[in-house]
Design an enzyme around this catalytic site. Structure first.
Site, PDB file in Angstrom:
ATOM      1  N   HIS A 136       0.837  -1.202   0.000  1.00 53.12           N
ATOM      2  CA  HIS A 136       0.000   0.000   0.000  1.00 53.12           C
ATOM      3  C   HIS A 136       0.872   1.253   0.000  1.00 53.12           C
ATOM      4  O   HIS A 136       0.644   2.184  -0.779  1.00 53.12           O
ATOM      5  CB  HIS A 136      -0.920  -0.043   1.228  1.00 53.12           C
ATOM      6  N   GLU A 137       1.889   1.268   0.869  1.00 50.18           N
ATOM      7  CA  GLU A 137       2.758   2.448   0.968  1.00 50.18           C
ATOM      8  C   GLU A 137       3.633   2.609  -0.278  1.00 50.18           C
ATOM      9  O   GLU A 137       3.835   3.726  -0.754  1.00 50.18           O
ATOM     10  CB  GLU A 137       3.608   2.384   2.240  1.00 50.18           C
ATOM     11  N   HIS A 140       1.870   4.382  -2.997  1.00 47.32           N
ATOM     12  CA  HIS A 140       1.876   5.847  -2.884  1.00 47.32           C
ATOM     13  C   HIS A 140       3.079   6.458  -3.606  1.00 47.32           C
ATOM     14  O   HIS A 140       2.972   7.538  -4.185  1.00 47.32           O
ATOM     15  CB  HIS A 140       1.911   6.282  -1.415  1.00 47.32           C
TER      16      HIS A 140
END
Length: 166
Positions: A136-137, A140
């Site tokens: 998820h990170e 980004h």
């Protein structure tokens, strides 16, 4: 420095971040600030672009797996291998406050290569939910939000959520 978490639909969240050339005092201070922001907002992960810094830096908190709080900082992280899919699950994000949507394309096992705070290359395997948080990170860093990964029905739910929360 005083940073704030950018929220959807801020266009800055869709930009790709650049690599960090050197881990100097300013990078260490940034990572320290990120940790404080993440914990203050009850997050379990944060990427530099979420606070407007287009650098390839993420932090994750091992609380994501029920451990004591231990923040792992990764500079220039990249997934070098992965296996099998994690079950469909609800994901949320500090940059999309209040909305949780089902994501089903995260990997259960990943191997990540990154620089630690001493500029040493690390290659570490992660599994299960911590693997999901790291993916998820890293998304980004590439201008991808979890709402870009939800299915059609969830996207309709997200549009309704946005309309109701203007």
């Amino acid at each position: 420095m005083d940073y704030k978490i950018l929220t959807y639909p801020d266009k800055e969240l869709k930009k790709v971040s650049s690599a960090v050339d050197k881990i100097d005092d300013s990078i260490l201070e940034l990572i320290d600030s990120m940790g404080r922001i993440m914990l203050k907002n009850n997050g379990i992960g944060l990427a530099a672009p979420q606070i407007g810094i287009k650098k390839r830096i993420i932090i994750v908190d091992e609380r994501a797996i029920g451990a004591n709080s231990n923040i792992i900082a990764m500079v220039n992280p990249k997934i070098v291998s992965y296996e099998s899919f994690y079950e469909e699950h609800d994901e949320g994000c500090l940059s999309v406050p209040g909305f949780y949507g089902k994501v089903n394309d995260r990997r259960r096992y990943i191997k990540v290569q990154y620089l630690d705070l001493k500029e040493q290359v690390q290659e570490v395997e992660f599994d299960n939910f911590l693997s999901v948080v790291i993916q998820h990170e890293i998304d980004h860093l590439n201008g991808i939000l979890f709402v870009d990964r939800i299915n059609f029905v969830e996207k309709l739910r997200f549009k309704k959520f946005l309309k109701e929360n203007k």
